[in-house]
Design a protein around this motif. Sequence first.
Motif, mmCIF file in Angstrom:
data_model
loop_
_atom_site.group_PDB
_atom_site.id
_atom_site.type_symbol
_atom_site.label_atom_id
_atom_site.label_comp_id
_atom_site.label_asym_id
_atom_site.label_seq_id
_atom_site.Cartn_x
_atom_site.Cartn_y
_atom_site.Cartn_z
ATOM 1 N N VAL A 30 32.717 44.504 -11.381
ATOM 2 C CA VAL A 30 32.702 45.225 -9.439
ATOM 3 C C VAL A 30 31.313 45.682 -9.438
ATOM 4 N N VAL A 31 30.592 45.443 -8.500
ATOM 5 C CA VAL A 31 29.072 46.444 -8.556
ATOM 6 C C VAL A 31 29.061 46.531 -7.299
ATOM 7 N N GLY A 43 27.974 49.785 -10.865
ATOM 8 C CA GLY A 43 29.180 48.958 -11.138
ATOM 9 C C GLY A 43 30.287 49.989 -12.533
ATOM 10 N N THR A 44 30.957 48.680 -12.597
ATOM 11 C CA THR A 44 31.631 49.187 -13.789
ATOM 12 C C THR A 44 32.594 47.369 -13.898
ATOM 13 N N ARG A 51 42.235 48.267 -11.725
ATOM 14 C CA ARG A 51 41.924 49.468 -10.387
ATOM 15 C C ARG A 51 40.440 50.061 -11.225
ATOM 16 N N TYR A 52 39.717 50.169 -10.052
ATOM 17 C CA TYR A 52 38.189 50.640 -11.017
ATOM 18 C C TYR A 52 37.867 51.390 -9.699
ATOM 19 N N SER A 53 36.778 52.484 -9.885
ATOM 20 C CA SER A 53 36.336 52.848 -9.404
ATOM 21 C C SER A 53 34.630 53.465 -9.815
ATOM 22 N N MET A 54 33.624 54.003 -8.956
ATOM 23 C CA MET A 54 32.415 54.540 -8.684
ATOM 24 C C MET A 54 31.591 55.174 -7.635
ATOM 25 N N GLU A 65 30.196 43.706 -4.750
ATOM 26 C CA GLU A 65 30.240 41.743 -5.792
ATOM 27 C C GLU A 65 31.618 42.207 -6.274
ATOM 28 N N ILE A 66 32.055 41.301 -6.492
ATOM 29 C CA ILE A 66 32.768 41.282 -7.128
ATOM 30 C C ILE A 66 33.026 40.856 -7.310
#
Length: 86
Positions: A30-31, A43-44, A51-54, A65-66
């Motif tokens: 994920v960016v 990005g991460t 799940r993600y977080s930034m 962008e995924i």
Amino acid sequence: AFAQSASKSVTVSGFARDSTTGEALPFVSVVLKRVADSSLIAGTVTDTTGRYSMNVAGGAEYLLEISYAGYTPRRQRLFVGSLSDF
């Protein structure tokens, strides 16, 4: 979801899942990129539950962008608002 930190950054978070099965997708890339020149902002990868977080600067528009092996990459504009001091 959005949250404020001392540096006035905003947390962008979400989750990735298969649109057919609803299954969580771990380790998805994920960016966030700047709209004007596509330069990388943050990005991460998703965790084992998808799940993600930034943390990013608020009050800007980004490209989210995924990408994940075996899936068509997704790209969309994302406006990240600012939080007030109140």
